[in-house]
Design a protein around this motif. Structure first.
Motif, PDB file in Angstrom:
ATOM      1  N   UNK A   1      16.391  -5.675  11.010  1.00 57.85           N
ATOM      2  CA  UNK A   1      16.127  -6.360   9.924  1.00 57.85           C
ATOM      3  C   UNK A   1      14.663  -7.055   9.941  1.00 57.85           C
ATOM      4  N   UNK A   2      13.940  -7.013   8.737  1.00 52.42           N
ATOM      5  CA  UNK A   2      12.757  -7.484   8.557  1.00 52.42           C
ATOM      6  C   UNK A   2      12.697  -8.605   7.461  1.00 52.42           C
ATOM      7  N   UNK A   3      12.399  -9.777   7.456  1.00 52.02           N
ATOM      8  CA  UNK A   3      12.226 -10.690   6.573  1.00 52.02           C
ATOM      9  C   UNK A   3      10.730 -10.482   5.882  1.00 52.02           C
ATOM     10  N   UNK A   4      10.754  -9.938   4.793  1.00 47.97           N
ATOM     11  CA  UNK A   4       9.479  -9.797   3.928  1.00 47.97           C
ATOM     12  C   UNK A   4       9.101 -11.370   3.446  1.00 47.97           C
ATOM     13  N   UNK A   5       7.753 -11.807   3.887  1.00 49.94           N
ATOM     14  CA  UNK A   5       7.212 -13.025   3.669  1.00 49.94           C
ATOM     15  C   UNK A   5       6.317 -13.095   2.539  1.00 49.94           C
ATOM     16  N   UNK A   6       6.589 -13.713   1.438  1.00 48.97           N
ATOM     17  CA  UNK A   6       6.024 -13.511   0.180  1.00 48.97           C
ATOM     18  C   UNK A   6       4.675 -14.093  -0.073  1.00 48.97           C
ATOM     19  N   UNK A   7       4.604 -15.404   0.409  1.00 50.66           N
ATOM     20  CA  UNK A   7       3.290 -16.117   0.304  1.00 50.66           C
ATOM     21  C   UNK A   7       3.211 -16.873  -0.722  1.00 50.66           C
ATOM     22  N   UNK A   8       1.979 -17.510  -0.968  1.00 56.83           N
ATOM     23  CA  UNK A   8       1.670 -18.394  -2.129  1.00 56.83           C
ATOM     24  C   UNK A   8       0.850 -17.606  -3.334  1.00 56.83           C
TER      25      UNK A   8
ATOM     26  N   UNK B   1      13.406   4.720   5.541  1.00 57.56           N
ATOM     27  CA  UNK B   1      13.533   5.924   6.047  1.00 57.56           C
ATOM     28  C   UNK B   1      13.885   5.888   7.718  1.00 57.56           C
ATOM     29  N   UNK B   2      13.549   4.625   8.160  1.00 53.81           N
ATOM     30  CA  UNK B   2      13.921   4.039   9.300  1.00 53.81           C
ATOM     31  C   UNK B   2      15.348   3.335   9.427  1.00 53.81           C
ATOM     32  N   UNK B   3      16.056   3.057   8.429  1.00 53.75           N
ATOM     33  CA  UNK B   3      17.395   2.502   8.407  1.00 53.75           C
ATOM     34  C   UNK B   3      17.229   1.058   8.734  1.00 53.75           C
ATOM     35  N   UNK B   4      16.180   0.632   8.180  1.00 52.96           N
ATOM     36  CA  UNK B   4      15.822  -0.987   8.189  1.00 52.96           C
ATOM     37  C   UNK B   4      16.051  -1.561   7.031  1.00 52.96           C
ATOM     38  N   UNK B   5      16.741  -2.814   6.850  1.00 53.20           N
ATOM     39  CA  UNK B   5      17.069  -3.661   5.978  1.00 53.20           C
ATOM     40  C   UNK B   5      15.750  -4.662   5.781  1.00 53.20           C
ATOM     41  N   UNK B   6      15.337  -4.934   4.478  1.00 53.54           N
ATOM     42  CA  UNK B   6      14.382  -5.870   4.326  1.00 53.54           C
ATOM     43  C   UNK B   6      15.067  -7.143   3.787  1.00 53.54           C
ATOM     44  N   UNK B   7      14.570  -8.427   4.031  1.00 53.46           N
ATOM     45  CA  UNK B   7      15.224  -9.413   3.199  1.00 53.46           C
ATOM     46  C   UNK B   7      14.211 -10.444   2.771  1.00 53.46           C
ATOM     47  N   UNK B   8      14.336 -11.273   1.649  1.00 53.63           N
ATOM     48  CA  UNK B   8      13.791 -12.456   1.186  1.00 53.63           C
ATOM     49  C   UNK B   8      14.625 -13.686   1.441  1.00 53.63           C
ATOM     50  N   UNK B   9      13.876 -14.526   1.523  1.00 49.48           N
ATOM     51  CA  UNK B   9      14.306 -16.092   1.792  1.00 49.48           C
ATOM     52  C   UNK B   9      13.504 -16.801   1.147  1.00 49.48           C
ATOM     53  N   UNK B  10      14.258 -17.709   0.481  1.00 49.42           N
ATOM     54  CA  UNK B  10      13.868 -18.717  -0.425  1.00 49.42           C
ATOM     55  C   UNK B  10      13.506 -19.818   0.512  1.00 49.42           C
ATOM     56  N   UNK B  11      12.316 -20.371   0.416  1.00 46.95           N
ATOM     57  CA  UNK B  11      11.758 -21.447   1.187  1.00 46.95           C
ATOM     58  C   UNK B  11      11.486 -22.683   0.549  1.00 46.95           C
ATOM     59  N   UNK B  12      12.076 -23.741   0.756  1.00 49.73           N
ATOM     60  CA  UNK B  12      12.114 -25.030  -0.150  1.00 49.73           C
ATOM     61  C   UNK B  12      10.640 -25.748  -0.460  1.00 49.73           C
ATOM     62  N   UNK B  13      10.565 -26.125  -1.609  1.00 52.42           N
ATOM     63  CA  UNK B  13       9.383 -26.731  -1.940  1.00 52.42           C
ATOM     64  C   UNK B  13       8.948 -28.126  -1.155  1.00 52.42           C
ATOM     65  N   UNK B  14       9.435 -28.378  -0.467  1.00 55.23           N
ATOM     66  CA  UNK B  14       9.308 -29.676   0.248  1.00 55.23           C
ATOM     67  C   UNK B  14       8.281 -29.294   1.537  1.00 55.23           C
ATOM     68  N   UNK B  15       8.880 -28.355   2.300  1.00 53.96           N
ATOM     69  CA  UNK B  15       8.227 -27.893   3.529  1.00 53.96           C
ATOM     70  C   UNK B  15       7.210 -26.737   3.368  1.00 53.96           C
ATOM     71  N   UNK B  16       7.461 -26.084   2.078  1.00 50.52           N
ATOM     72  CA  UNK B  16       6.628 -24.744   1.805  1.00 50.52           C
ATOM     73  C   UNK B  16       6.242 -24.861   0.444  1.00 50.52           C
ATOM     74  N   UNK B  17       5.340 -25.682  -0.173  1.00 49.79           N
ATOM     75  CA  UNK B  17       4.910 -25.841  -1.431  1.00 49.79           C
ATOM     76  C   UNK B  17       4.273 -24.518  -1.838  1.00 49.79           C
ATOM     77  N   UNK B  18       4.546 -24.306  -3.027  1.00 50.49           N
ATOM     78  CA  UNK B  18       3.505 -23.091  -3.689  1.00 50.49           C
ATOM     79  C   UNK B  18       4.063 -21.665  -3.139  1.00 50.49           C
ATOM     80  N   UNK B  19       5.181 -21.627  -2.310  1.00 48.73           N
ATOM     81  CA  UNK B  19       5.767 -20.432  -2.266  1.00 48.73           C
ATOM     82  C   UNK B  19       6.481 -19.551  -3.416  1.00 48.73           C
TER      83      UNK B  19
END
Length: 268
Positions: free
Chosen positions: A98-105, A132-150
């Motif tokens: 599993x790979x968490x795909x970070x979306x950025x600001x 193709x590699x059998x890998x799952x990607x994930x998205x994670x919601x990051x809170x606006x207090x610690x990660x504003x603008x995400x």
């Protein structure tokens, strides 16, 4: 669910090379590493194999200026693809599923629909590569207090992106800490997102400390997850106030809770 130690936050009193063995000795079966890009993937594979830990999750790399990912950043598509390929290389070498795909600001001046288009296009490309590699990607919601603008702060927002992308191997990463910082009801959100949840992370809000299993709401939410029997890993992603070993008094109760069956969940 099995327990994974986030080795970027836990056992940091030890050199990194000693952390996997320490985590295994403490009772963890897996590991998370936020950004495993400062050493050869082959060396990381050997560390995991020698310790007996499964590497359960990594993040895509930070941007060139330390940005928290690039997937939603217009104009950064080439950088995102390079970062995704680096993550895939590590995941393949270490058998990380599993790979968490970070979306950025994203640029706050861009229209929401334009940001969404960039994000979805990137995720469709990345999901196709990972499939193709059998890998799952994930998205994670990051809170606006610690990660504003995400790019997204609520699990429902990340879920909407996943639905729009429409990739079978793109799933949700649910984090108790971030949901609590957004003052969300864990049970309500878990039920809303149940079909999409692939990986779960845990730390106690508001200070990202070790979990408090005297918290009745947390126990009930964890029991709900256990009853579904659909999530493989619970990642512990907290910052111990002292040594990690001294912070593990929650583990026996957690292991007992996770071993319970669906029939054990309290009824309303």
């Amino acid at each position: 669910m099995k327990l994974a130690a986030n080795l970027s936050l836990l056992f940091t009193e030890l050199p990194f090379e000693e952390r996997p063995a320490a985590a295994r000795q403490a009772g963890f079966e897996g590991a998370e590493i936020l950004f495993p890009y400062d050493r050869p993937a082959s060396a990381l594979r050997r560390l995991m194999a020698d310790s007996g830990l499964q590497l359960a999750l990594i993040n895509t790399p930070l941007g060139p200026l330390g940005e928290p990912g690039l997937a939603a950043v217009d104009g950064a598509q080439p950088g995102f693809r390079d970062a995704m390929e680096r993550a895939l290389d590590v995941a393949c070498e270490t058998s990380c599923p599993t790979i968490h795909v970070m979306a950025g600001r994203p640029d706050p001046l861009l229209r929401t629909e334009d940001v969404r288009r960039v994000l979805v296009d990137n995720l469709r490309w990345a999901s196709s590569r990972a499939l193709g590699y059998g890998i799952t990607l994930t998205l994670e919601a990051l809170n606006r207090i610690d990660m504003p603008g995400y790019a997204y702060h609520l699990p429902s927002e990340a879920l909407n992106v996943i639905t729009q992308a429409g990739a079978s191997n793109l799933r949700l990463q649910f984090d108790f800490f971030h949901a609590a910082r957004e003052r969300l009801d864990w049970l309500v959100v878990l039920d809303e997102c149940r079909a999409a949840i692939h990986h779960v992370q845990l730390a106690q809000a508001p200070h990202r400390t070790q979990p408090d299993l005297a918290d009745a709401g947390l126990r009930q939410a964890l029991q709900r997850l256990v009853s579904w029997n659909s999530v493989s890993w619970l990642g512990l992603e907290y910052r111990p106030p002292g040594s990690t070993a001294a912070s593990l008094d929650w583990m026996p109760a957690m292991q007992a809770l996770l071993s319970r069956t669906a029939d054990d969940e309290p009824r309303p």
